[in-house]
Write an enzyme that holds these catalytic residues in place. Structure first.
Site, short mmCIF file in Angstrom:
data_model
loop_
_atom_site.label_atom_id
_atom_site.label_comp_id
_atom_site.label_asym_id
_atom_site.label_seq_id
_atom_site.Cartn_x
_atom_site.Cartn_y
_atom_site.Cartn_z
N GLU A 35 4.83 -3.48 12.31
CA GLU A 35 3.91 -2.38 12.06
C GLU A 35 2.65 -3.02 11.48
O GLU A 35 2.62 -3.44 10.33
CB GLU A 35 4.51 -1.39 11.06
N ASN A 74 0.80 -1.23 0.00
CA ASN A 74 0.00 0.00 0.00
C ASN A 74 0.83 1.28 0.00
O ASN A 74 0.36 2.32 -0.44
CB ASN A 74 -1.02 0.00 1.15
N CYS A 123 -2.70 1.48 7.42
CA CYS A 123 -2.85 1.26 8.86
C CYS A 123 -3.14 2.55 9.61
O CYS A 123 -3.62 2.51 10.74
CB CYS A 123 -1.61 0.57 9.42
#
Length: 324
Positions: free
Chosen positions: A251, A153, A285
Site C-alpha cells: 500500500e 500516519n 496516501c
C-alpha cells in the site's frame, strides 16, 4: 521524570531489544517533550519474533475460526476501555489532532469486530463435477507467519487492519510498528495480551525499518509480507520478497484527484475537499492532491473552498477543536 522505556512483545513476553539499545520519540508539536522511549530492534529481535510466530502457528491454525474470533471481541473491548488514552498518546507522539485520533482509535475496535465476522463466512467453494461421484472443491488455508510493516500516519488503524485478517484466517504475525508512532501500536499488543491471545500468535516490534523490517522481508520463515509506506521502499520490499516466492501486498503513495461536477452539492463538496486535503495535514496516501472542477461551478466552488480553508482551526493538536 522521563517515561519508562517500552518493550517488544515476543512469544508472549515483554522484552528489551537484543542489544538493549533504545530511541526517544519526541512530540512534533512540542519537541522538548519526550513522549516515549522504545526498543531499537534489530535483526536478532526480528528472528526471535519470527521463531515465536512459527512455533505458535500449528496450534493457532488448528483452532476453529470462531474460537479465534473470541479473542478479537475481547481485544476490541479492551481498546474501547482505553480509547481516550490511546487517542491522547497518538496525538502526543505523531501530532494527529485529537478529534481524529479519537475516531481512529474507535475505528480499530470496529475493524476487529468486523474481521471477527470472517469466522462465520465461507472458507472455500464447492463445484459441480464433470464426472459422477467426484468431489470438486476449494479450501482457503493459512500460510504461516505474516510479516507486517506499518507506517506512522495511521498508527492504530493500519496495524489492526493488517493483523486482523491475517490472524482470523489462522496465520501468526510479526508486526513492525512505524518508527515515529510506536506507543499507539503497542496499545494493540497490550489489548490482545489482556484478551488472552496465545503466546507467539502476535509479536510486536519497535525500531527502524532498515533493521527489524528488513529482517522480516528477508526471512524464509515469513510466508507473506504486507507493507505500507513509500513507493521506493515498497518496490525494494517487493523485489526481495518475491525473489524467494513470498506473497507480498503493498500500500504505497497516491496522487488522488477529486472530481466536482456541475450538479454537485457544493457545500458538501467543499467539506469533502477540505477533509481530504487537510485532515492528517494531508499526510496520508488517500489525501486529495488535486481537484478537477467542471467549468460552470468552478468560480463558486473556488470561492467556497478558499473561505473554508481560511476558517480552519490550526493549532495545538491536543485541543479537540483543532482541525490541522
Amino acid at each position: 521524570m522521563p517515561p519508562t522505556p517500552a518493550q517488544n512483545l515476543i512469544g508472549g513476553a515483554w522484552r528489551d531489544s537484543a542489544t538493549g539499545e533504545t530511541y526517544e520519540k519526541r512530540s512534533p508539536w512540542r519537541p522538548s517533550v519526550v513522549t516515549g522511549v522504545f526498543p531499537a530492534s534489530g535483526a536478532d529481535d526480528a528472528h526471535e519474533a519470527i521463531a515465536a510466530a512459527r512455533d505458535a502457528f500449528p496450534a493457532w491454525a488448528g483452532l476453529p475460526a470462531p474460537a479465534r474470533a473470541a479473542f478479537f471481541f475481547r481485544a476490541a473491548d479492551a481498546i474501547e476501555a482505553r480509547l481516550e488514552r490511546i487517542a491522547q498518546d497518538m496525538t502526543a507522539e505523531m501530532g494527529k489532532p485529537l478529534r481524529e485520533a479519537r475516531m481512529e482509535a474507535a475505528r480499530a475496535a470496529a475493524i476487529l469486530r468486523y474481521s471477527a465476522g470472517e469466522a462465520y463466512r465461507p472458507a472455500g467453494e464447492v463445484y459441480e463435477p464433470s464426472v459422477p461421484r467426484q468431489a470438486l472443491y476449494t479450501r482457503r488455508r493459512p500460510l504461516g507467519v505474516a510479516g507486517l510493516i506499518t507506517p506512522w500516519n495511521f498508527p492504530i488503524a493500519i496495524p489492526v487492519w493488517k493483523l486482523a485478517p491475517a490472524l482470523i484466517y489462522g496465520n501468526t504475525v510479526v508486526l513492525k510498528l512505524g518508527y515515529e508512532a510506536p506507543r499507539t501500536g503497542l496499545h494493540v499488543a497490550e489489548c490482545f495480551a489482556e484478551a488472552g491471545l496465545p503466546n507467539g500468535v502476535l509479536n510486536v516490534l519497535t525500531g527502524a525499518g532498515s533493521t527489524a523490517g528488513a529482517a522480516l522481508v528477508a526471512s524464509r520463515d515469513v510466508r507473506a509480507v504486507s507493507f505500507t509506506g513509500s513507493v521506493a521502499v515498497g518496490h525494494a520490499v517487493r523485489n526481495e520478497a518475491t525473489a524467494r516466492n513470498c506473497r507480498v501486498q503493498l500500500e504505497l503513495g497516491g496522487h488522488n484527484p477529486m472530481l466536482v461536477m456541475a450538479d454537485a452539492e457544493l457545500d458538501r463538496a467543499v467539506e469533502a475537499a477540505f477533509a481530504g486535503a487537510f485532515w492528517s495535514a494531508g499526510q496520508k496516501c488517500t489525501a486529495t492532491r488535486r481537484i478537477l472542477v467542471e467549468e460552470p461551478v468552478y468560480d463558486a466552488f473556488r470561492e467556497k473552498l478558499l473561505a473554508r480553508v481560511a476558517a480552519a482551526k490550526v493549532g495545538d493538536p491536543s485541543d479537540p477543536e483543532t482541525e490541522v
